[in-house]
Design a protein around this motif. Structure first.
Motif, PDB file in Angstrom:
ATOM      1  N   THR A   2      70.344 150.963 115.071  1.00  0.00           N
ATOM      2  CA  THR A   2      69.712 149.985 114.237  1.00  0.00           C
ATOM      3  C   THR A   2      68.613 150.937 113.119  1.00  0.00           C
ATOM      4  O   THR A   2      68.473 152.227 113.410  1.00  0.00           O
ATOM      5  N   ASP A   4      65.393 151.088 112.557  1.00  0.00           N
ATOM      6  CA  ASP A   4      64.306 151.782 113.040  1.00  0.00           C
ATOM      7  C   ASP A   4      64.898 153.108 113.927  1.00  0.00           C
ATOM      8  O   ASP A   4      64.123 153.965 113.846  1.00  0.00           O
ATOM      9  N   GLU A 210      75.564 152.072 108.542  1.00  0.00           N
ATOM     10  CA  GLU A 210      74.199 151.852 109.230  1.00  0.00           C
ATOM     11  C   GLU A 210      73.350 152.721 108.529  1.00  0.00           C
ATOM     12  O   GLU A 210      72.240 152.219 108.084  1.00  0.00           O
ATOM     13  N   LYS A 253      62.996 146.390 109.921  1.00  0.00           N
ATOM     14  CA  LYS A 253      63.244 145.078 110.883  1.00  0.00           C
ATOM     15  C   LYS A 253      64.926 144.882 110.570  1.00  0.00           C
ATOM     16  O   LYS A 253      65.089 144.337 109.392  1.00  0.00           O
ATOM     17  N   ALA A 254      65.663 145.016 111.490  1.00  0.00           N
ATOM     18  CA  ALA A 254      67.090 144.780 111.122  1.00  0.00           C
ATOM     19  C   ALA A 254      67.270 143.198 110.983  1.00  0.00           C
ATOM     20  O   ALA A 254      68.210 143.056 110.416  1.00  0.00           O
ATOM     21  N   GLU A 255      66.185 142.464 111.419  1.00  0.00           N
ATOM     22  CA  GLU A 255      66.585 140.795 111.034  1.00  0.00           C
ATOM     23  C   GLU A 255      66.255 140.442 109.592  1.00  0.00           C
ATOM     24  O   GLU A 255      66.793 139.530 109.234  1.00  0.00           O
TER      25      GLU A 255
END
Lengths: 260, 260, 260
Positions: A2, A4, A210, A253-255
């Motif tokens: 991810t 973060d 990523e 934030k991955a979202e």
């Protein structure tokens, strides 16, 4: 990994990133990479690139201000990176503008960069289309270039990122978009080139797809925060480096990444 | 000459400093030198360095971004400086990283710089030891490198400065340390290279040992003041140039230097 | 064309400006040009300049950090500009300092730049006189150099601008002066070089004399505004880019230009 987690790892390892970039970008790209948490090294002599690349976690090559000796060093560096499993990132700045630049970009592309980053016009032209780019600026929208990016990713076996008001990342199979950054960013020179260096920093500690997503997110988030209190491109630049440095892993934030 | 007297003289004379430095450092090193009170000139063509060096009060040579034509110019410039009694300063950036870089650093060292400035890893490696440096960053502490600095100063007949969280200056007989600066400084690229240029500025108007001490003090004091109100590396850079410019001679207090 | 009309046109067209400038200036000159509203491109390879010049609205050539391959590219670029009717601007930085530099400046002057910009010492020396310049800094007053500028303008068929505390622009027949800018400006490196790039931006959209006047006015006005709230050369630089960007056409008042 991810975003973060990637930033946490970047800060913990401070990877060495070998950057061959243009004269305009050299200082700001080093400052961006350093502020984010990595350790940039700008080295371009044909006499030493092959010795330095294996020490680095990643290599970035940007063709902004070309000359024959640098082109030789770029090819040698890319070749060394492939031989040693060092991921490398290509930034084909304004390659459509002259035959010399176009031939260098295509020759480097054939050396199989792990990641390719450009603006919409650059990606469209690299995929064989014709865009409306002018100098280092894109004249096309990111949406127009998505199909080119996917085709290019499949053909070259690279992750391809188109950056602009909306960023698009593809490995030919998976695609994400990211809306963000700030309107003032194209008014600061060499920010795209600096983003390429930052992608290299992340590529040293995370898989290519990523790594690219995390770098774009870090860049966009810092840009938005800096834009809130800036008064123009000069104060933006200073604030942007502050924000790249001060952002914490949990701020990525991955979202914010939209999958397609 | 005391540091305050040196700064007074620097501002009164605005000495011309010929800098051969790397592409990353070129703008910030010129701005640092100019803000402090000198007149920097960045000139590197083999065709003209020998004509320019005699006009300058000092010469600085930094090997950050090497290439063959620049190496030729560095040697010619150093040779001219020796012939004309112009003091010169060597900054062997990351010389341990590649054989090419190492050989250039040793060849320049043989041309007897008046002053040598590096981080701990660079000084240890130049003295023949092995350090833990990575790219342009030091992996060793200044204390670890003190013996190397003293040995190097005696062998080369140069003043040697190791800079880092604590700075150490020696001419082989006298040694001083200076604690200061700011934690954020390594997060701004090319500040060490800029310090080398500033040492050159002081070397144009004061003896090598005193010049080095004054430059380190000016740099550290400005760094501390800028750090107090910065919000990251970007705002630090702007504030640092402001402070270098605004500091007055009486702000450089000789009692901050500890003699050993 | 009045200065306000020129700025309006500059912002509307964002002309591509091909800059061949020195390593110190490259980033700040690109940022100045971009902040003002144009699209700079820094390209110097002999292999591609002749392909790029015809795409640009103007070309600028600055001899700050010369080397033989760059000199070849400068001549080729100037020749192409003449052949394609692209206006070009010459900035003969410190040309009096070495024979190499002087010969390059004279050879470029013979290629008939539309506009020539320098400080007082540079203009006096180019006209055949001897000045008191030191490195990149002028040692002469603008008033002392006015006669040289007029003679040079007539001989070379160029618009000649001397910049300093007072700016003077002449085409050999008409002359204007402009008082303005800020005392701190000479403490920031490469601002003169950046002004040359900005003159190029305006030359892409207005006749040479009017373009020069508008660029000087834009620069001076932004400098004055930035100086009001700066605390030294570092904060000035950031504020200056902000002001270059934020100034509106109506802020460029033609009545600030004094005709002689």
């Amino acid at each position: 990994m991810t975003p973060d987690a990637s930033l946490r790892k970047l800060r913990a390892q401070a990877p060495l990133v070998h950057c061959i970039t243009n004269y305009v970008a050299m200082n700001i790209a080093a400052n961006v990479t350093l502020a984010a948490g990595a350790s940039p090294a700008m080295i371009h002599a044909p006499e030493e690139v092959a010795d330095f690349v294996p020490l680095a976690g990643a290599l970035t090559i940007n063709i902004g201000t070309l000359s024959a000796p640098w082109v030789a060093a770029m090819h040698r560096a890319a070749e060394t990176a492939m031989a040693h499993g060092v991921p490398w990132v290509l930034d084909p700045v304004a390659h459509f503008a002259t035959p010399y630049r176009a031939s260098v970009a295509q020759a480097l592309l054939a050396q199989r960069p792990a990641i390719l980053r450009g603006n919409a016009s650059e990606i469209m032209a690299l995929a064989g289309g014709t865009g409306a780019g002018k100098g280092a600026d894109s004249g096309d929208s990111v949406a127009d270039a998505e199909a080119s990016a996917i085709a290019l990713a499949r053909r070259a076996g690279s992750v391809v990122a188109i950056t602009g008001p909306v960023d698009f990342v593809t490995d030919g199979g998976r695609h994400i978009t990211l809306q963000g950054g700030a309107e003032i960013m194209p008014k600061v020179t060499a920010l795209g080139c600096s983003l390429t260096a930052l992608i290299g920093a992340y590529a040293a500690i995370a898989p290519a797809f990523e790594a690219t997503a995390a770098a774009l997110l870090h860049f966009a988030e810092a840009g938005e925060r800096a834009a809130r209190s800036c008064e123009g491109p000069g104060s933006f630049s200073a604030g942007f480096l502050d924000q790249l440095h001060n952002l914490q892993p949990e701020d990525l934030k991955a979202e914010r990444l939209t999958w397609h």
